[in-house]
Motif scaffolding. Structure first.
Motif, PDB file in Angstrom:
ATOM      1  N   THR A   1      -4.859   4.746   1.520  1.00  0.00           N
ATOM      2  CA  THR A   1      -4.767   4.027   2.802  1.00  0.00           C
ATOM      3  C   THR A   1      -3.654   4.615   3.660  1.00  0.00           C
ATOM      4  O   THR A   1      -3.772   4.659   4.882  1.00  0.00           O
ATOM      5  N   ARG A  35      -2.264   7.403   8.487  1.00  0.00           N
ATOM      6  CA  ARG A  35      -1.586   8.522   9.168  1.00  0.00           C
ATOM      7  C   ARG A  35      -2.580   9.334   9.998  1.00  0.00           C
ATOM      8  O   ARG A  35      -2.246   9.805  11.086  1.00  0.00           O
ATOM      9  N   GLU A  72       7.134  -1.634   6.913  1.00  0.00           N
ATOM     10  CA  GLU A  72       6.414  -2.885   6.604  1.00  0.00           C
ATOM     11  C   GLU A  72       4.936  -2.592   6.358  1.00  0.00           C
ATOM     12  O   GLU A  72       4.439  -1.530   6.722  1.00  0.00           O
ATOM     13  N   GLY A  90      -2.529   3.305  -3.051  1.00  0.00           N
ATOM     14  CA  GLY A  90      -1.834   2.570  -1.980  1.00  0.00           C
ATOM     15  C   GLY A  90      -2.606   1.357  -1.499  1.00  0.00           C
ATOM     16  O   GLY A  90      -2.219   0.711  -0.531  1.00  0.00           O
ATOM     17  N   ARG A 106      -2.329  -3.656  -1.859  1.00  0.00           N
ATOM     18  CA  ARG A 106      -0.870  -3.777  -1.850  1.00  0.00           C
ATOM     19  C   ARG A 106      -0.426  -5.237  -1.777  1.00  0.00           C
ATOM     20  O   ARG A 106       0.773  -5.510  -1.755  1.00  0.00           O
ATOM     21  N   GLN A 135      -5.343  -8.497  -0.620  1.00  0.00           N
ATOM     22  CA  GLN A 135      -6.135  -7.254  -0.614  1.00  0.00           C
ATOM     23  C   GLN A 135      -6.854  -7.071  -1.955  1.00  0.00           C
ATOM     24  O   GLN A 135      -7.986  -6.589  -2.011  1.00  0.00           O
TER      25      GLN A 135
END
Ligand code: AMP
Length: 213
Positions: free
Chosen positions: A31, A36, A57, A85, A88, A92
């Protein structure tokens, strides 16, 4: 095989996932990489996500969940995937549970001082996202990716002023997943500081035993 990589930033989730891709022919779904890419493309989603990423965050669930849903619907994920990732947060994890049965969660345990050192020394390839470490896993040619020749850069959030809030965010929001997946009986915790070759042998052994069961 559907695998979740769990652990704090800098624990080695991405490095292990990238090594597993070749051997097990299942895609890595990161993720962080998806976010990104959206930031680099300058999409509205990317602009919204960037504010949270720059502050160390978590990006709001609705944004991340939509990205993951779209990615897991692609054909290459049909035979399995390595989630890196994500999830988290327990919310989720509930979403994951609703659309896929996870076979194995690999939790990498690494002391904070090692994480900080690693994150400051981490360099990432702009093109193929391969991960290096200037101390432990340096590229053969300075500033260039061994795999694709792409430019290596330091992520904006791999600076100390963002690393510390990221570690706090991990403890507050992601650490509860250790208990969550432990209760589900699919969690394997490994010392993420044993050296990458030994770590990969352990990971391969665990995957083989899950596949055999
Ligand atoms: P990573 O590359 O996994 O370290 O992620 C970099 C940043 O992207 C994190 O610090 C978060 O701001 C954001 N991010 C990545 N994955 C998630 C997720 N599952 N939920 C919320 N934010 C995320």
């Amino acid at each position: 095989m559907r695998i979740v990589m769990l652990g704090p930033p800098g624990a080695g989730k991405g490095t292990v996932a990238q090594k597993l891709i070749d051997d097990h022919r299942i895609p890595q779904v990161s993720t962080g990489d998806l976010l990104r890419a959206a930031v680099e493309e300058g999409t509205e989603l990317g602009r919204e996500a960037k504010r949270f990423m720059d502050a160390g965050e978590l990006v709001p669930d609705d944004i991340v969940i939509e990205l993951v849903r779209a990615r897991l619907a692609q054909d290459d994920c049909a035979r399995g995937f390595i989630l890196d990732g994500f999830p988290r947060t327990p919310a989720q994890a509930d979403v994951v549970a609703a659309f896929a049965r996870i076979d194995l969660v690999i939790n990498l345990d690494v002391p904070d001082e090692v994480l900080i050192e690693r994150l400051e020394a981490r360099r990432t390839c702009r093109s193929c996202r391969a991960i290096y470490n200037l101390k432990n896993i340096p590229p053969k040619v300075e500033g260039r990716c061994d795999r694709c020749g792409g430019e290596l850069y330091q992520r904006g959030d791999d600076r100390r002023e963002v690393i510390v809030p990221r570690l706090e965010t991990y403890r507050r929001q992601t650490l509860p997943l250790v208990e969550y997946y432990s209760a589900a009986g699919i969690l394997k915790t490994l010392d993420g500081d044993m050296g990458i070759e030994r770590l990969m042998r352990e990971v391969d052994g665990i995957i083989a035993s899950v596949e055999a069961s």
